[in-house]
Scaffold this motif. Sequence first.
Motif, PDB file in Angstrom:
ATOM      1  N   GLN A 338      28.401 -57.621 164.453  1.00 35.11           N
ATOM      2  CA  GLN A 338      29.834 -57.853 164.627  1.00 35.11           C
ATOM      3  C   GLN A 338      30.356 -58.561 163.395  1.00 35.11           C
ATOM      4  O   GLN A 338      29.617 -59.280 162.728  1.00 35.11           O
ATOM      5  N   ASP A 339      31.636 -58.369 163.117  1.00 37.03           N
ATOM      6  CA  ASP A 339      32.242 -59.057 161.982  1.00 37.03           C
ATOM      7  C   ASP A 339      32.974 -60.294 162.471  1.00 37.03           C
ATOM      8  O   ASP A 339      33.725 -60.220 163.443  1.00 37.03           O
ATOM      9  N   PRO A 340      32.757 -61.432 161.789  1.00 38.33           N
ATOM     10  CA  PRO A 340      33.516 -62.630 162.176  1.00 38.33           C
ATOM     11  C   PRO A 340      34.984 -62.475 161.790  1.00 38.33           C
ATOM     12  O   PRO A 340      35.307 -61.753 160.849  1.00 38.33           O
ATOM     13  N   THR A 341      35.854 -63.155 162.540  1.00 36.83           N
ATOM     14  CA  THR A 341      37.269 -63.151 162.185  1.00 36.83           C
ATOM     15  C   THR A 341      37.469 -63.955 160.906  1.00 36.83           C
ATOM     16  O   THR A 341      38.211 -63.562 160.017  1.00 36.83           O
ATOM     17  N   SER A 342      36.791 -65.105 160.801  1.00 34.57           N
ATOM     18  CA  SER A 342      36.799 -65.860 159.551  1.00 34.57           C
ATOM     19  C   SER A 342      35.543 -66.700 159.490  1.00 34.57           C
ATOM     20  O   SER A 342      34.816 -66.821 160.469  1.00 34.57           O
ATOM     21  N   GLY A 343      35.302 -67.280 158.322  1.00 31.28           N
ATOM     22  CA  GLY A 343      34.119 -68.116 158.149  1.00 31.28           C
ATOM     23  C   GLY A 343      33.061 -67.428 157.308  1.00 31.28           C
ATOM     24  O   GLY A 343      33.184 -66.252 156.972  1.00 31.28           O
ATOM     25  N   ASN A 344      32.033 -68.184 156.942  1.00 33.62           N
ATOM     26  CA  ASN A 344      30.969 -67.660 156.087  1.00 33.62           C
ATOM     27  C   ASN A 344      29.623 -67.750 156.764  1.00 33.62           C
ATOM     28  O   ASN A 344      29.361 -68.656 157.534  1.00 33.62           O
ATOM     29  N   ILE A 345      28.796 -66.755 156.455  1.00 36.44           N
ATOM     30  CA  ILE A 345      27.405 -66.794 156.869  1.00 36.44           C
ATOM     31  C   ILE A 345      26.598 -66.671 155.583  1.00 36.44           C
ATOM     32  O   ILE A 345      26.572 -65.608 154.962  1.00 36.44           O
ATOM     33  N   LEU A 346      25.990 -67.772 155.152  1.00 36.06           N
ATOM     34  CA  LEU A 346      25.229 -67.740 153.910  1.00 36.06           C
ATOM     35  C   LEU A 346      23.750 -67.577 154.246  1.00 36.06           C
ATOM     36  O   LEU A 346      23.186 -68.393 154.965  1.00 36.06           O
ATOM     37  N   PHE A 347      23.150 -66.521 153.722  1.00 33.67           N
ATOM     38  CA  PHE A 347      21.718 -66.318 153.905  1.00 33.67           C
ATOM     39  C   PHE A 347      21.079 -66.470 152.541  1.00 33.67           C
ATOM     40  O   PHE A 347      21.375 -65.689 151.634  1.00 33.67           O
ATOM     41  N   ASP A 348      20.263 -67.506 152.380  1.00 30.94           N
ATOM     42  CA  ASP A 348      19.663 -67.778 151.066  1.00 30.94           C
ATOM     43  C   ASP A 348      20.758 -67.963 150.017  1.00 30.94           C
ATOM     44  O   ASP A 348      20.614 -67.536 148.874  1.00 30.94           O
ATOM     45  N   GLY A 349      21.860 -68.548 150.421  1.00 38.07           N
ATOM     46  CA  GLY A 349      22.944 -68.819 149.500  1.00 38.07           C
ATOM     47  C   GLY A 349      23.928 -67.687 149.271  1.00 38.07           C
ATOM     48  O   GLY A 349      24.928 -67.837 148.592  1.00 38.07           O
ATOM     49  N   GLN A 350      23.654 -66.530 149.865  1.00 35.70           N
ATOM     50  CA  GLN A 350      24.477 -65.351 149.616  1.00 35.70           C
ATOM     51  C   GLN A 350      25.349 -65.091 150.848  1.00 35.70           C
ATOM     52  O   GLN A 350      24.841 -65.109 151.972  1.00 35.70           O
ATOM     53  N   ASP A 351      26.644 -64.879 150.659  1.00 32.49           N
ATOM     54  CA  ASP A 351      27.520 -64.699 151.820  1.00 32.49           C
ATOM     55  C   ASP A 351      27.386 -63.285 152.373  1.00 32.49           C
ATOM     56  O   ASP A 351      27.895 -62.324 151.808  1.00 32.49           O
ATOM     57  N   ILE A 352      26.685 -63.172 153.501  1.00 33.87           N
ATOM     58  CA  ILE A 352      26.463 -61.842 154.064  1.00 33.87           C
ATOM     59  C   ILE A 352      27.603 -61.402 154.966  1.00 33.87           C
ATOM     60  O   ILE A 352      27.691 -60.241 155.352  1.00 33.87           O
ATOM     61  N   ALA A 353      28.504 -62.328 155.281  1.00 35.53           N
ATOM     62  CA  ALA A 353      29.640 -61.941 156.126  1.00 35.53           C
ATOM     63  C   ALA A 353      30.648 -61.129 155.320  1.00 35.53           C
ATOM     64  O   ALA A 353      31.538 -60.496 155.876  1.00 35.53           O
ATOM     65  N   ALA A 354      30.484 -61.127 153.986  1.00 40.09           N
ATOM     66  CA  ALA A 354      31.433 -60.409 153.139  1.00 40.09           C
ATOM     67  C   ALA A 354      31.258 -58.896 153.267  1.00 40.09           C
ATOM     68  O   ALA A 354      32.195 -58.134 153.029  1.00 40.09           O
ATOM     69  N   THR A 355      30.049 -58.452 153.630  1.00 41.33           N
ATOM     70  CA  THR A 355      29.817 -57.016 153.806  1.00 41.33           C
ATOM     71  C   THR A 355      30.115 -56.658 155.265  1.00 41.33           C
ATOM     72  O   THR A 355      29.556 -57.257 156.165  1.00 41.33           O
ATOM     73  N   PRO A 356      31.025 -55.699 155.492  1.00 39.74           N
ATOM     74  CA  PRO A 356      31.330 -55.345 156.878  1.00 39.74           C
ATOM     75  C   PRO A 356      30.089 -54.823 157.615  1.00 39.74           C
ATOM     76  O   PRO A 356      29.220 -54.191 156.997  1.00 39.74           O
ATOM     77  N   SER A 357      30.026 -55.079 158.908  1.00 39.09           N
ATOM     78  CA  SER A 357      28.821 -54.727 159.673  1.00 39.09           C
ATOM     79  C   SER A 357      28.549 -53.228 159.643  1.00 39.09           C
ATOM     80  O   SER A 357      27.408 -52.791 159.695  1.00 39.09           O
ATOM     81  N   ALA A 358      29.614 -52.399 159.520  1.00 33.89           N
ATOM     82  CA  ALA A 358      29.413 -50.951 159.522  1.00 33.89           C
ATOM     83  C   ALA A 358      28.652 -50.487 158.282  1.00 33.89           C
ATOM     84  O   ALA A 358      28.024 -49.436 158.293  1.00 33.89           O
TER      85      ALA A 358
END
Lengths: 542, 297
Positions: A338-358
């Motif tokens: 799922q895509d968050p409405t806002s906010g960041n998910i950093l995995f190993d310092g890299q924002d993975i929420a920037a890439t849409p889930s599709a």
Amino acid sequence: MLSVKDLSVAFKTRKGEVNAVRGVSFDVGKGETLGIVGESGSGKSVTSYALMRILDAGGEIRTGDVVYGGIDLRAASETNMRDIRGREISMIFQNPRAALNPIRRVGHQVEDVLIRHAQATLQTAKAKAIAALEAVKINDAAARYEAYPFELSGGMCQRIVIAIALACKPQLLIADEPTTGLDITTQKAVMDLVGDLTKERGMGMILITHDLGLASQYCDRIVVMKDGLIVEVGEPKTLFTDPQHAYTRKLVDATPRLGASIRNLLPPEARRPEPRHKVHNRPLLEVRDLVKTYPGKTGPIQAVKGISFDIKAGQSLGLVGESGSGKSTTSEMIVRLQDPTSGNILFDGQDIAATPSARFMRHAVRRDIQMVFQDATDSLNPRSTAASAIAEPLARIDRMRGAKLTARVSELADLVGLPQPLLSRFPHQLSGGQKARVGIARAIALEPRLLILDEPTAALDVSIQALVLNLLVDLRAKMGMSYLFVSHDLNVVRLLCDEVLVMKQGEIVDRGPTATVMDTPSHPYTRALIEAAPQPPRSIAA
Amino acid sequence: MADMTASQQPKTAARKGDTTLGHIAYVLKDNPVTMLAFAMLAFFLGCAFFGPALVPYDPLATNGARALQPPNWDHWFGTDNLGRDVFSRVVVATRLDLTISVAAVALSFVIGSVLGSIAGYWGGWLDAVLNRCLDTIMAFPLFVLAMGVVAALGNTVENIIYATAIINIPFYARLVRAEVNIRRNAGFAQAAKLSGNSDLRVLAVHIFPNALPPMMVQVSLNLGWAILNAAGLSFIGLGVRPPTPEWGIMVAEGANFIVSGEWWLAVFPGLWLMLAVFTFNLLGDGLRDIVDPRKRT
């Protein structure tokens, strides 16, 4: 009051006869609460259906006597049975939503049983139905009388079912897994209600459950069933402190409880020292101000309200909350379904929420975040064999083919303890525990660094749960994975997790090292959760 | 209950139904009705493939001397007003009628599956638009719609196939849409996404095949309808033209002679047609069991 002697029930099936219950005897006295405890397939539900003579087609009572207050229930005519059901013996079922007619107002459904048993006339029915709803502590009963089942919560529906069951003041109540699928605080509320009502009215009760902890808290006497036989009868305390039968001992051991380590859940001969897992100081996952908003009928609904937390490399974090707390939404956003409405998910310092889930399936991090789903049956394609389910991520992401793939799949099967011959089976040919192992093997196939476990043991029997939890502990040490363990069961979280987050209505209300949060809860909600969890008596078998 | 016992006795699974062929054999043996349906299907397929080579007379050859003979040892189904052998014509027509129905059903199966999958998986406005289009098709009396299509496009075999396919698409699309829709958020679909599958692949490889068992029942019923539909079109003079042997035309032509007592002209092609439709209707359950892995126990 009720006496069952040597009851046997057989089902006719295409593959011949199946003896579901094989010579079961027990008594229930007036005002006594008897627990029937067993795992799936033990025949505990079939026993209760046989008492009420509501067995499925093909089921038949073979031998035995069932006597209730001098009436032979086995010989009673169907007309007599109809009078007995509801007025003398009542039953509440596992799934309250399924037990209620979805298109009738709940009040009318209470009236039905009152009128059927001549406890009310058309004129007095409404008042009596409202009184019955008030008896099960439904606030504003007159308004709830008009509600349809879909407008009510699961706990509320179960109260209505209880109201229907108790409306005609029966002498015996049979409760078949009355709280399975309900939240832990709701479970406590419902069980306390049933306990109080039966005590108040001096009723007998048979509580059928797979949860030994729950049974020990509410029952005067417990019958343990296995494969259609009673293996042990006793008082809860003696059963826990001094189980006689090997199976009872296994069940007692497998029930998560205070003071037991995860290895204590296994039978003594299977206990090996618990491997230590190393927690690094570097954060693997950093969640910052994560928000998820859904469009709702009456304006947007905030499922997750800006939460932040870290998972360190190698750490196991527990995420605890009841249904609607946003814990599943949170885990689905982290695993990028799922895509968050806002906010960041950093995995190993890299924002993975920037890439849409599709489009996330081609992301380099895809292989590093995997998930074990709640319902093992639902998470396996009915048309794929166990081997092809495990092979799927390897074939798609690692482009592994042929002999190398086959070798890796059987290596994974060994790792999760799935016997090799089972690999060619379809999901419906596997047991619940085996399906759970297939799901875990698939999730760890790519050696992810973060594994999200969404109530992986919620649908499993306790003895299978014990095996799966221990498997997870072994895998964590072997592969150095971090876990995000989503659960509503604090007893399980305590066993597995280093730190814990408690979520309520989309917010984190409590957090900290597991032992600190559990032993000295600071937030009232955490305290309520801990108190609601059934705590079996301490056993000597530690 | 059957499921429970099935999982209790998994040992039998290893023996039987491991291979697809073994599984088909098991399904056939398990149910005599399925066995009968498949035997009849084999018979009709035999007629379609080898019929023209095996029949005793040329289906188009007229013979004025032997016109309107009742059934006898030379002409099992009698002869028509031009002296053509009815038996030969009925058997030879099998190929044309089966071709029309199989082609039409295959076409509607493919188009219906694609449309239904898309609507069921992505939902939203796409779903709404597709559904309204299908509703529009279903709002017509279907046979009249087929007549209109053939009349507008022209009287050819291809156009009968297109017309029959068009009126069957909504049934497949609806069915697939419902089956896909209940599975789009299933755990195995989500797990497939985590395994690196794109949405399209999840839909095509993981979700759609699960819709196959109910689809197979629909397919077999539709094969029967499609034959009736093609025969019906020919009966009213749209579609296949005389003198091509076709069951619908033969019934239509034979109907003129029933009054004067030559019943065999209409009855035998009619019976043959009925048997073919009956076969396909019986086939459904067997086909479903064959494509359903859960039956492999």
